[in-house]
Motif scaffolding. Sequence first.
Motif, mmCIF file in Angstrom:
data_model
loop_
_atom_site.group_PDB
_atom_site.id
_atom_site.type_symbol
_atom_site.label_atom_id
_atom_site.label_comp_id
_atom_site.label_asym_id
_atom_site.label_seq_id
_atom_site.Cartn_x
_atom_site.Cartn_y
_atom_site.Cartn_z
ATOM 1 N N ALA A 1 0.961 -1.176 -0.062
ATOM 2 C CA ALA A 1 0.046 0.040 0.132
ATOM 3 C C ALA A 1 0.770 1.341 -0.008
ATOM 4 O O ALA A 1 1.910 1.167 0.479
ATOM 5 C CB ALA A 1 -0.852 -0.046 1.246
ATOM 6 N N PHE A 2 0.340 2.168 -0.303
ATOM 7 C CA PHE A 2 0.850 3.802 -0.421
ATOM 8 C C PHE A 2 1.871 4.006 -1.501
ATOM 9 O O PHE A 2 2.721 5.162 -1.439
ATOM 10 C CB PHE A 2 1.049 4.285 1.097
ATOM 11 N N ALA A 3 1.927 2.980 -2.287
ATOM 12 C CA ALA A 3 3.023 3.303 -3.358
ATOM 13 C C ALA A 3 2.746 4.748 -4.124
ATOM 14 O O ALA A 3 3.599 5.288 -4.835
ATOM 15 C CB ALA A 3 3.340 2.312 -4.294
ATOM 16 N N ASP A 4 1.492 4.789 -4.252
ATOM 17 C CA ASP A 4 1.159 6.068 -5.310
ATOM 18 C C ASP A 4 0.654 7.515 -4.169
ATOM 19 O O ASP A 4 0.200 8.393 -4.801
ATOM 20 C CB ASP A 4 -0.270 5.946 -5.878
ATOM 21 N N VAL A 5 1.390 7.312 -3.059
ATOM 22 C CA VAL A 5 0.896 8.499 -2.213
ATOM 23 C C VAL A 5 2.286 9.378 -2.013
ATOM 24 O O VAL A 5 3.517 8.941 -1.413
ATOM 25 C CB VAL A 5 0.679 7.890 -0.675
ATOM 26 N N SER A 6 2.308 10.599 -2.598
ATOM 27 C CA SER A 6 3.491 11.172 -2.661
ATOM 28 C C SER A 6 3.899 11.729 -1.451
ATOM 29 O O SER A 6 5.125 11.971 -1.153
ATOM 30 C CB SER A 6 3.251 12.487 -3.549
ATOM 31 N N GLU A 7 3.032 11.905 -0.279
ATOM 32 C CA GLU A 7 3.455 12.567 0.878
ATOM 33 C C GLU A 7 4.201 11.433 1.707
ATOM 34 O O GLU A 7 4.774 11.858 2.729
ATOM 35 C CB GLU A 7 2.209 13.264 1.503
ATOM 36 N N PHE A 8 3.958 10.319 1.351
ATOM 37 C CA PHE A 8 4.768 9.140 2.054
ATOM 38 C C PHE A 8 5.801 8.565 1.475
ATOM 39 O O PHE A 8 5.776 8.085 0.306
ATOM 40 C CB PHE A 8 3.581 8.083 2.512
ATOM 41 N N PRO A 9 7.228 8.849 1.964
ATOM 42 C CA PRO A 9 8.287 8.234 1.229
ATOM 43 C C PRO A 9 8.521 6.774 1.122
ATOM 44 O O PRO A 9 9.562 6.487 0.643
ATOM 45 C CB PRO A 9 9.313 9.059 2.002
ATOM 46 N N GLY A 10 7.576 6.089 1.580
ATOM 47 C CA GLY A 10 7.652 4.647 1.719
ATOM 48 C C GLY A 10 6.581 3.713 1.204
ATOM 49 O O GLY A 10 5.650 4.620 0.678
ATOM 50 N N THR A 11 6.656 2.484 1.505
ATOM 51 C CA THR A 11 5.106 1.724 1.312
ATOM 52 C C THR A 11 5.116 1.005 2.464
ATOM 53 O O THR A 11 6.094 0.859 3.300
ATOM 54 C CB THR A 11 5.454 0.874 0.053
#
Length: 120
Positions: A30-40
């Motif tokens: 999850a969160f690969a497409d979230v620019s504000e989060f630098p990880g997954t």
Amino acid sequence: MQESAQKKYHLVDFSQIEGTSCPCGTARRAFADVSEFPGTLHVTEISETAELHYHRKLTETYYFLECEKDARMQLDDEVISVHAGMSIVIPPGVRHRAIGTMKIINIVFPKFDPEDEWFD
């Protein structure tokens, strides 16, 4: 839509994410497409056939949710016992594999890249 009405958070339901085969077993990422989060963030079900591998760029942090009784981790040439509630940081270059079935949360920095999985 006005700025104040836009969501400023990101929510994921891991039960809705399809599992992907990986050297450890099956990962839900999850969160690969979230620019504000630098990880997954991954929930991974590790199988008995987990393969020894390493990453050149990625740092992984495992948090053990469930482990069979004799679960262990191989970290380079060392094998350690693990159990639910433990966590371990695996920096780039450390060869690793889980031994035994388990379920983990894996926090990966920077964002996971399947091209950064290496085998000897």
